[in-house]
Design an enzyme around this catalytic site. Structure first.
Site, mmCIF file in Angstrom:
data_model
loop_
_atom_site.group_PDB
_atom_site.id
_atom_site.type_symbol
_atom_site.label_atom_id
_atom_site.label_comp_id
_atom_site.label_asym_id
_atom_site.label_seq_id
_atom_site.Cartn_x
_atom_site.Cartn_y
_atom_site.Cartn_z
ATOM 1 N N MET B 1 68.403 -36.174 4.585
ATOM 2 C CA MET B 1 69.871 -36.574 4.878
ATOM 3 C C MET B 1 70.541 -35.337 5.555
ATOM 4 O O MET B 1 70.237 -34.083 5.463
ATOM 5 C CB MET B 1 70.289 -36.837 3.667
ATOM 6 C CG MET B 1 71.206 -35.547 3.083
ATOM 7 S SD MET B 1 72.168 -35.919 1.592
ATOM 8 C CE MET B 1 73.816 -36.322 2.795
ATOM 9 N N CYS B 2 71.630 -35.737 6.496
ATOM 10 C CA CYS B 2 72.269 -34.737 7.108
ATOM 11 C C CYS B 2 73.801 -34.785 6.187
ATOM 12 O O CYS B 2 74.012 -35.726 5.622
ATOM 13 C CB CYS B 2 72.574 -34.916 8.462
ATOM 14 S SG CYS B 2 70.603 -34.985 9.407
ATOM 15 N N ARG B 3 74.523 -34.181 6.993
ATOM 16 C CA ARG B 3 76.118 -34.216 6.484
ATOM 17 C C ARG B 3 76.846 -33.702 7.608
ATOM 18 O O ARG B 3 76.372 -33.013 8.587
ATOM 19 C CB ARG B 3 76.419 -33.049 5.245
ATOM 20 C CG ARG B 3 75.790 -33.262 4.084
ATOM 21 C CD ARG B 3 75.726 -32.366 3.157
ATOM 22 N NE ARG B 3 74.981 -32.426 1.946
ATOM 23 C CZ ARG B 3 75.324 -33.009 0.811
ATOM 24 N NH1 ARG B 3 76.295 -33.674 0.625
ATOM 25 N NH2 ARG B 3 74.389 -32.850 -0.022
ATOM 26 N N ASN B 121 74.528 -38.988 11.840
ATOM 27 C CA ASN B 121 74.008 -38.779 10.462
ATOM 28 C C ASN B 121 73.388 -40.290 10.344
ATOM 29 O O ASN B 121 73.893 -41.179 10.377
ATOM 30 C CB ASN B 121 75.201 -38.892 9.337
ATOM 31 C CG ASN B 121 74.637 -38.678 7.937
ATOM 32 O OD1 ASN B 121 73.677 -38.075 7.769
ATOM 33 N ND2 ASN B 121 75.779 -38.714 7.077
#
Lengths: 357, 357, 357, 357
Positions: B1-3, B121
């Site tokens: 996961m990215c933010r 994202n």
């Protein structure tokens, strides 16, 4: 919080079985928070290091191979392939969450000096106050050896200086020290740090204890302490396991196989490396573990912080708050639960204080 | 996961107020697992990036300043000082947990091309299958622009190519595109990816949806999508907040101050940046948010994955399993709860499909 | 060998005009060996750093922005874009070839402490011998400030300690020291290092001189030394240039424009930044240069290594062997050749020794 | 310009004897400009890589160990210790000066794919024009294998695809290909690149030739080309040496000892590794060298760029301008000067063109 792992085998083991493949390796622990009790603490993304003594004895002329990096261990392609392509009988590995010292390869453990290799899990309380005393205690050689800014590297320099003053040249070749000299030097190192910290904090109302889990090897013997400068607080966690083989039962799941009373495989770690609770035994707080050949010895460190009552339950809140209690604490039952542990004939308690007398 | 996080202000803001000081900044979220729902997923230690358009307009001749690194964001001294010593009115920031593409600065978001800046994202489902189609669709210029190996960088190349084919030169200067061209190009980009993925997975029994939260700016307008190729699953989380000022109420605690109906400060983020739930509004799944000057516009993306029923509750299990549901989901109540949101006069729903007709 | 550059302008300058665009910038010098006399020495690939005081005065509350990296400066994308997107009136830049201290960001110059910024070109002779004396001389605050292992960082800690003992708190804000306090502290720092080195090498037949080109600023005044602990050897090169503007005459070719007697642009550098020999004046060996507002002051450092005869030709073999003679040495003709140089009213020679009396 | 080195020994050699200790190793060449003809070119500070097949055959199950880094090779502590603590019979090493592709570990050579290892010295002319053709020629597997942005990595993907289409699965284990399959695949790879480049530049007045020095191994056989798409220009330099032992005669000075006609030690390098000119033989331009067990084979590549006249002197200006002429060119005297070279029985010239018929 940091994590460390020591492997000592009769036969060389592929490093990936220790570092990258086990679901519960110190590297996988470092980002998988299901495995962590310390969810408020930074993860171990502040660099890592692995030192291994080469399988080919000709290459063991001046210490281990050392690989350290400041990028997270779980995503380091070099480590990934190195671990798959290397076997060793003696491995020290460390993942770091910075306490003292900024992110820099020079601050990554393990530290090496010729054949010696050292790492630390914990922290010296109030280190800024005793740094000068420590630096003035050690010889120029070890003062100039320092490359970073951590309490841990200074503790190693002090260890080297102590070994020298005990009559052993730290630049000597692999396996030339013997377990008792290494243990003696470590006990004295711990004692000096303890005393200086006490001195420095004499006027302070409340001082946090120092957490001194140190590990050292000369490529042959291994000595590991589990120690805290408190009579009531629990030290940072430390476990060991031994058996005949370390085997992968299913992908990512490992266990320690015990076919007989052999200790062909010995592991010492801040956190258990397998999910099998029975594989691991907690090292009692304020004691020192020695691996001599393939035998484990345990000695209590008897000083003012020693608890004689084996049933006394130390308070683990401090170690937990620092993320230094890896996994659910296992029973402190070294005495009766660990069949393969062969205690040394007359391992009477060693008083660190006594040594300095 | 990215933010990711976007800041657009009427006045320039010190970057540290967005990146390093807030207890709940995307960087602090990245290692503090109390703030994470996705505890089985690796933390965001796989690099980060920040792009900001300089305060001094003379320096805005060819796009933003871009700082990316592969060491963890939470322990990067350069980022620490840069964030303290820089102000900007328009900031894109991203922390990465690798999905496609190994750890490399070339794989870190944001990506830039002259005045344009882009980040993502989520993930394109089955990307290996559509990569060739995508590469063959885009012009040489954008094929050769690619430096890494991620689906996200390819999506940006496709966006650039689409913008070009719509008659806008992607190499044009800052603020030369206008929000509608950027939005149009993004909608078409999403539609192409959607169609190619469908095509590529036609014979597969089950295909995981693509999660396409994209953000783009030309240094003036900002366009952000929240989109998933599914009619029943929830998209990766996306929230926005607006007000008069972004203020530190106590150390590390920030809130969005709303003195009047002004939107002098606008933030769009994968996860709320403050602990004040009321500060943030969820962008509805499968819609596109536009910042035009200091005004927010919201348009649904009406295609086969659109849910007309505003009360329909999508299943967030997929997004959660990928660590893409930041924080407890906030009410999907854009229509009534957000006083300062000034809707554009006649923002009738835009059908992405219709645009391509 | 290292290289350094200082820029002080009345107007802010885009950093790329100093760092990345000039064909003869310290970064381009670092890999272009046509520009190097020291072809037997490693190139300057061992890290670099740049510190700049932000254009926006509000951001100058606690010192400069500092960007350092251990990858080669000539291929750092972050530096490339940062230099294009940043303007400053006061810049310190440094490229490093390691002498003491391994490759680590903590060993890269410049070093900063609150509003103060420091760098060094040269080396302290026999440093391992005087390190302990230096560490014991300085207060705990500066002992614990040390993060790396270089002689240069220790010299900065000594400078800070000296400033403190002169009655100036090194943690004070920008521009709070004044040029004379900075100069005084630097002269004393040089003197202590000189004396300790002498002491440490009393019994040695032959000792290599120390090369002490130091630069320091508080964000307002700048003080730079060109000094060697020898009466016959030449110090590491140091040049300055001043004029009305620093202009690009053709791509990559810059020159210092002198429209009037203004010193709106002042540069001090280990090597000339332009190919125009007339643009640059050598700072005399064993003297100290001060930039006070936009005025340059030069004072000799009169001690046992001072040469009264202005025509005496020092031997540059040592500095050359260390790669510390940048470019063909320019005439030592400060007195008569430099029209725009405005000497301070009564800048009578300052004896470093006298100061300590 | 890049540099590369191949070692193939009957006995394993400590890597430091190849990489870090020789005064003229590719790493020491990379910063010592006395050893460089190409002083206008950037030094080789843009990353390096070393791949070695482990001494322990059990570890050779899926290719070599690969260590790559983007910091300069001459100051990498990990490389320093790894080279001291590792032995191997087959080593590929590469130092890079970027031409295509920015600084990133993904752009560092060697590249590996299961048991195969590949590196390149030179450049594909006009690569941006043929990239799409190349990408469309190769199977999805190899398209998705690409991680960076260099012509070299694409050439490796093309090689893998070609090997596959010749009926050899590139994922097969070590030593499973045989020297003739590897050579055949390389000749076809070269031919395709040649033809595509020709096609792409048909309308251009003048095109720079491509320099295609490729090296590949499957952990057993080694194939290396020296090739240029020109009939009159010289290719990038390539030399080989063979003998009984590679010995250190004095610190940093090595020579190849020839006790008998044995070729127990074979090295192929872009530049001679020792100062002894007689140790090294130039590989003729437009030919392909094969190491089969411990025997060297040389075959000309006969196509439109082949020069029949063995005395024809190609123009080395192009290769020199690109820094691809390492050291003073040695005599092109393969035929008569190299006693230990055992030519294969009937190695009649192979026409690359013919192979594709």
């Amino acid at each position: 919080m940091c994590r460390f792992l020591i492997f000592k085998g009769k036969e060389p083991l592929r490093l990936s079985h220790l570092l990258t493949r086990p679901a519960h390796s110190i590297i996988n622990q470092s980002f998988d928070s299901r495995l962590r009790l310390d969810r408020r603490r930074p993860v171990n993304g502040d660099g890592f290091g692995v030192a291994y003594y080469p399988q080919d004895k000709e290459l063991n002329d001046d210490g281990p191979c050392l690989f350290r990096a400041i990028t997270p261990a779980w995503n380091n392609q070099n480590l990934e392939t190195l671990a798959e392509k290397t076997k060793s009988e003696l491995v020290f590995a460390h993942v770091r969450a910075s306490t003292y010292g900024i992110l820099s390869e020079t601050n990554c453990h393990p530290f090496t000096y010729h054949s010696l290799c050292f790492m630390h899990n914990g922290g010296i309380s109030n280190f800024a106050k005793i740094k000068r005393t420590l630096l003035n205690h050690i010889d120029d050689e070890y003062l100039n050896f320092l490359k970073g800014s951590t309490d841990s590297e200074c503790a190693f320099a002090l260890f080297l200086d102590t070994l020298k003053k005990l009559g052993h040249d730290p630049a000597a070749g692999q396996g030339n020290f013997g377990h008792s000299a290494l243990r003696e030097a470590m006990l004295r190192t711990i004692e000096m740090i303890k005393n200086w910290t006490k001195e420095a904090s004499r006027d302070l109302a409340q001082v946090e204890p120092s957490l001194l889990n140190f590990a050292v090897t000369d490529g042959s013997s291994v000595v590991v302490s589990r120690y805290i400068t408190s009579k009531t607080d629990e030290a940072a966690s430390l476990h060991f396991s031994c058996g005949s083989r370390f085997v992968e039962s299913s992908p990512g799941e490992y266990r320690v196989e015990r076919l007989d009373r052999n200790q062909d495989v010995i592991m010492v770690a801040s956190e258990p490396l397998t999910f099998e609770r029975g594989d691991w035994t907690a090292v009692p707080t304020n004691s020192i573990l020695t691996i001599k050949n393939q035998t484990i010895l345990l000695h209590p460190i008897i000083d003012e912080y020693y608890q004689k009552d084996p049933l006394y339950l130390r308070n683990s809140a401090l170690a937990e708050s620092k993320g230094l209690m890896g996994s659910v604490p296992l029973a402190n039952a070294v005495e009766k639960d660990v069949p393969p542990l062969e205690r040394e004939g007359r391992s009477r308690p060693i008083s660190a204080a006594a040594h300095l007398a």
